[in-house]
Design a protein around this motif. Sequence first.
Motif, PDB file in Angstrom:
ATOM      1  N   ILE A   1       6.000   4.959   4.447  1.00  0.00           N
ATOM      2  CA  ILE A   1       6.405   3.604   4.033  1.00  0.00           C
ATOM      3  C   ILE A   1       7.097   2.843   5.173  1.00  0.00           C
ATOM      4  CG2 ILE A   1       6.545   4.147   1.571  1.00  0.00           C
ATOM      5  CD1 ILE A   1       9.567   4.447   1.848  1.00  0.00           C
TER       6      ILE A   1
ATOM      7  N   GLU B   1      11.720   4.980  10.057  1.00  0.00           N
ATOM      8  CA  GLU B   1      12.882   5.463  10.813  1.00  0.00           C
ATOM      9  C   GLU B   1      13.954   4.367  10.888  1.00  0.00           C
ATOM     10  OE1 GLU B   1      10.651   5.078  14.184  1.00  0.00           O
ATOM     11  OE2 GLU B   1      12.163   3.929  15.203  1.00  0.00           O
TER      12      GLU B   1
ATOM     13  N   GLY C   1       7.125   7.969  13.235  1.00  0.00           N
ATOM     14  CA  GLY C   1       5.753   7.917  12.739  1.00  0.00           C
ATOM     15  C   GLY C   1       4.802   8.769  13.558  1.00  0.00           C
TER      16      GLY C   1
ATOM     17  N   SER D   1       1.511  -1.388   9.041  1.00  0.00           N
ATOM     18  CA  SER D   1       0.677  -2.277   9.858  1.00  0.00           C
ATOM     19  C   SER D   1      -0.786  -1.828   9.857  1.00  0.00           C
ATOM     20  CB  SER D   1       1.197  -2.296  11.290  1.00  0.00           C
ATOM     21  OG  SER D   1       1.095  -1.001  11.843  1.00  0.00           O
TER      22      SER D   1
ATOM     23  N   LEU E   1      -1.776  -3.021   3.961  1.00  0.00           N
ATOM     24  CA  LEU E   1      -1.515  -3.381   5.358  1.00  0.00           C
ATOM     25  C   LEU E   1      -0.986  -4.814   5.482  1.00  0.00           C
ATOM     26  CD1 LEU E   1      -4.719  -1.630   6.706  1.00  0.00           C
ATOM     27  CD2 LEU E   1      -2.438  -0.667   6.459  1.00  0.00           C
TER      28      LEU E   1
ATOM     29  N   GLU F   1      -0.291 -11.949  12.333  1.00  0.00           N
ATOM     30  CA  GLU F   1       0.855 -11.742  11.444  1.00  0.00           C
ATOM     31  C   GLU F   1       2.127 -11.663  12.281  1.00  0.00           C
ATOM     32  OE1 GLU F   1       1.458  -7.870   9.605  1.00  0.00           O
ATOM     33  OE2 GLU F   1       1.876  -8.879   7.721  1.00  0.00           O
TER      34      GLU F   1
HETATM   35  P1  TAP Z   1       4.272   0.374  10.891  1.00  0.00           P
HETATM   36  O1  TAP Z   1       4.672   0.361  12.291  1.00  0.00           O
HETATM   37  O2  TAP Z   1       2.841   0.482  10.556  1.00  0.00           O
HETATM   38  O3  TAP Z   1       5.100   1.541  10.213  1.00  0.00           O
HETATM   39  C1  TAP Z   1       4.942   1.894   8.863  1.00  0.00           C
HETATM   40  C2  TAP Z   1       5.230   3.368   8.710  1.00  0.00           C
HETATM   41  O4  TAP Z   1       4.240   4.097   9.423  1.00  0.00           O
HETATM   42  C3  TAP Z   1       6.574   3.789   9.278  1.00  0.00           C
HETATM   43  O5  TAP Z   1       7.128   4.781   8.456  1.00  0.00           O
HETATM   44  C4  TAP Z   1       6.190   4.345  10.629  1.00  0.00           C
HETATM   45  O6  TAP Z   1       7.097   5.273  11.160  1.00  0.00           O
HETATM   46  C5  TAP Z   1       4.878   5.028  10.287  1.00  0.00           C
HETATM   47  N1  TAP Z   1       4.036   5.325  11.448  1.00  0.00           N
HETATM   48  C6  TAP Z   1       4.077   4.796  12.687  1.00  0.00           C
HETATM   49  N2  TAP Z   1       3.145   5.373  13.491  1.00  0.00           N
HETATM   50  C7  TAP Z   1       2.485   6.280  12.724  1.00  0.00           C
HETATM   51  C8  TAP Z   1       1.407   7.183  12.952  1.00  0.00           C
HETATM   52  N3  TAP Z   1       0.806   7.278  14.136  1.00  0.00           N
HETATM   53  N4  TAP Z   1       0.982   7.957  11.927  1.00  0.00           N
HETATM   54  C9  TAP Z   1       1.548   7.873  10.726  1.00  0.00           C
HETATM   55  N5  TAP Z   1       2.590   7.052  10.446  1.00  0.00           N
HETATM   56  C10 TAP Z   1       3.048   6.251  11.423  1.00  0.00           C
HETATM   57  O7  TAP Z   1       4.729  -0.922  10.098  1.00  0.00           O
HETATM   58  P2  TAP Z   1       6.176  -1.546  10.057  1.00  0.00           P
HETATM   59  O8  TAP Z   1       6.466  -2.155  11.363  1.00  0.00           O
HETATM   60  O9  TAP Z   1       7.121  -0.541   9.538  1.00  0.00           O
HETATM   61  O10 TAP Z   1       5.984  -2.624   8.918  1.00  0.00           O
HETATM   62  C11 TAP Z   1       5.439  -3.845   9.173  1.00  0.00           C
HETATM   63  C12 TAP Z   1       3.975  -3.895   8.770  1.00  0.00           C
HETATM   64  O11 TAP Z   1       3.787  -3.375   7.467  1.00  0.00           O
HETATM   65  C13 TAP Z   1       3.458  -5.297   8.707  1.00  0.00           C
HETATM   66  O12 TAP Z   1       2.206  -5.376   9.316  1.00  0.00           O
HETATM   67  C14 TAP Z   1       3.326  -5.594   7.227  1.00  0.00           C
HETATM   68  O13 TAP Z   1       2.415  -6.540   6.836  1.00  0.00           O
HETATM   69  C15 TAP Z   1       3.027  -4.264   6.678  1.00  0.00           C
HETATM   70  N6  TAP Z   1       3.453  -4.194   5.285  1.00  0.00           N
HETATM   71  C16 TAP Z   1       2.502  -4.221   4.352  1.00  0.00           C
HETATM   72  C17 TAP Z   1       2.841  -4.185   3.020  1.00  0.00           C
HETATM   73  C18 TAP Z   1       1.761  -4.219   2.005  1.00  0.00           C
HETATM   74  S1  TAP Z   1       2.127  -3.875   0.486  1.00  0.00           S
HETATM   75  N7  TAP Z   1       0.544  -4.513   2.297  1.00  0.00           N
HETATM   76  C19 TAP Z   1       4.169  -4.094   2.645  1.00  0.00           C
HETATM   77  C20 TAP Z   1       5.122  -4.052   3.619  1.00  0.00           C
HETATM   78  C21 TAP Z   1       4.746  -4.092   4.960  1.00  0.00           C
HETATM   79  P3  TAP Z   1       8.374   4.844  12.044  1.00  0.00           P
HETATM   80  O14 TAP Z   1       8.476   3.365  11.993  1.00  0.00           O
HETATM   81  O15 TAP Z   1       9.465   5.514  11.379  1.00  0.00           O
HETATM   82  O16 TAP Z   1       8.115   5.379  13.418  1.00  0.00           O
END
Ligand code: TAP
Length: 497
Positions: free
Chosen positions: A167, A196, A226, A247, A269, A399
């Motif tokens: 998440i 994190e 992640g 993302s 995403l 985005e």
């Molecule tokens: P991400 O960077 O994608 O991180 C989301 C989760 O994935 C974090 O727990 C992250 O861990 C983990 N992660 C990172 N690299 C990974 C890998 N190689 N393998 C598996 N997991 C990994 O997104 P964010 O910056 O936290 O959130 C922003 C994004 O989320 C935006 O693009 C937004 O639109 C999207 N979002 C979408 C929704 C829905 S419902 N569609 C809701 C909320 C957010 P760490 O960060 O702990 O390293």
Amino acid sequence: MSFELSAATQEFLNREHKQFINGQWVDSAGTDRIDVINPATEEVLTSVPAGTKADVDNAVIAANRAFKGDWAALTSHQRAKVLLKFADLIDANIQTLAELEVLDNGQPLMIAQYTVSGFAADFIRYYAGWTNKIEGTTIPVSPAEAAPGESLSFTRREPIGVVGAIIPWNAPIAMAALKLGPSLAAGCTIVLKPAELAPLTAMKLCDIAKEAGIPDGVINLVNGYGADVGQAISEHQDIQKVSFTGSTAVGQKIVEASMGNLKKVTLELGGKSPVVVFPDADMEKLIPGICRAVFFLQGQNCMAGTRLIIHKDIAEAVIEAVVGALAFWKVGNGFEPDSLMGPLISAQQRERVLAYIESGKAEGARLVTGGNAVDGPGYFVEPTIFADCKADMKIWQEEIFGPVLSVMTFDSDDLDEIAALANDSPYGLSGSVWTQDISRAHKMAYLIDSGQVSINCHAAVDPAIPFGGNKMSGWGREFGKEGLDPFLKTKATTVVF
Ligand code: TAP
């Protein structure tokens, strides 16, 4: 700014934070730690373990044992009862959970309180109601050369197995509840990796789940990066499904990593959702609606309505009214009673958003208001509006995940032409249409290519309304009955009498 934290919050912060495996807080196999920062003050709140693959392995062993053991042994009514208790205890812990969410994520206290009770607890409660309504079908055929009436074919819906849930940080407790509700209702067990940057409320939920009587091993939580923990979950051979919110780039990595055992994957995403406004829109609903669509959670919201597509005859008046309404969108520490916008999550996220703002200026968009970081500690950015945007600008296409609204006008009655503008995006998550003409509203909603469209409001969310993205916004749906399906598998059985 002075706000006195509750004793329970303080006690939680003072703990040494560990991994939650098999119902116990245990040391990580690794020794590195990750500081948890308050984004409003830049102070270190506490730290969590930077988990390892070995932690994930241990969590999966516990989850598998519970899946076949204590969790499988409960009847559906018993599972409902324990989930309802979990929801009630979330409500009972509203103050602690909300305070932790403000400290960790930065969102205003009032919004955090709503998220805890109005979203997380209600979400678990909604899915508790599904536990004893998971039904298969009977199929009226006569296979295996059976005569009519001498065979029965039916399906059972069975839990898919151990679920890995990954998440993001933008609405941490809501995201945790989003994964826990349907997976536990289906009879699955879970290994949860919080972001994190904001892990605290997910950890507190583990305590609450234990108090509610959810058996050991049903919920496991592994903190960490992640690239380590998230990757280990996505690759794990004994995890049958990954449910991911985050993302698009990381979603693609998860799909690749899941190929080893062809685990099922659901992806929620990013988004770049259109807000389409016709000249007859109800201004009393529209102006606060636009502000909420884009500035809620500081724009760190996947559903955010960040592309305002508005008829040219009313564009300037609406922009002026939105700027006026921003007087209520006070930027400040989430514990200040009148704050409606907290900080962004991190210095890196603030830099990313400011870079988009600079690109908007450089590409020739008209900066109407905002555009700056706010002085002082904390990662605050002013609510920002760009007018005169063009379809090829970065601020229009990408985005930003921050408080930036981009505006483009139309001067046409051709709904297909307006829909083409709205759909000119790699994303397709949410969107809204603002008009009092019911035919135009429905036609436009039909033409928008996204998983969710709202009319005269934006991003209507309820546990019962399916939610998810088209195009690069994801795979599958969460919420509602459709949100339960990815945690179930179908077994078809035929008996010949
Ligand atoms: P991400 O960077 O994608 O991180 C989301 C989760 O994935 C974090 O727990 C992250 O861990 C983990 N992660 C990172 N690299 C990974 C890998 N190689 N393998 C598996 N997991 C990994 O997104 P964010 O910056 O936290 O959130 C922003 C994004 O989320 C935006 O693009 C937004 O639109 C999207 N979002 C979408 C929704 C829905 S419902 N569609 C809701 C909320 C957010 P760490 O960060 O702990 O390293």
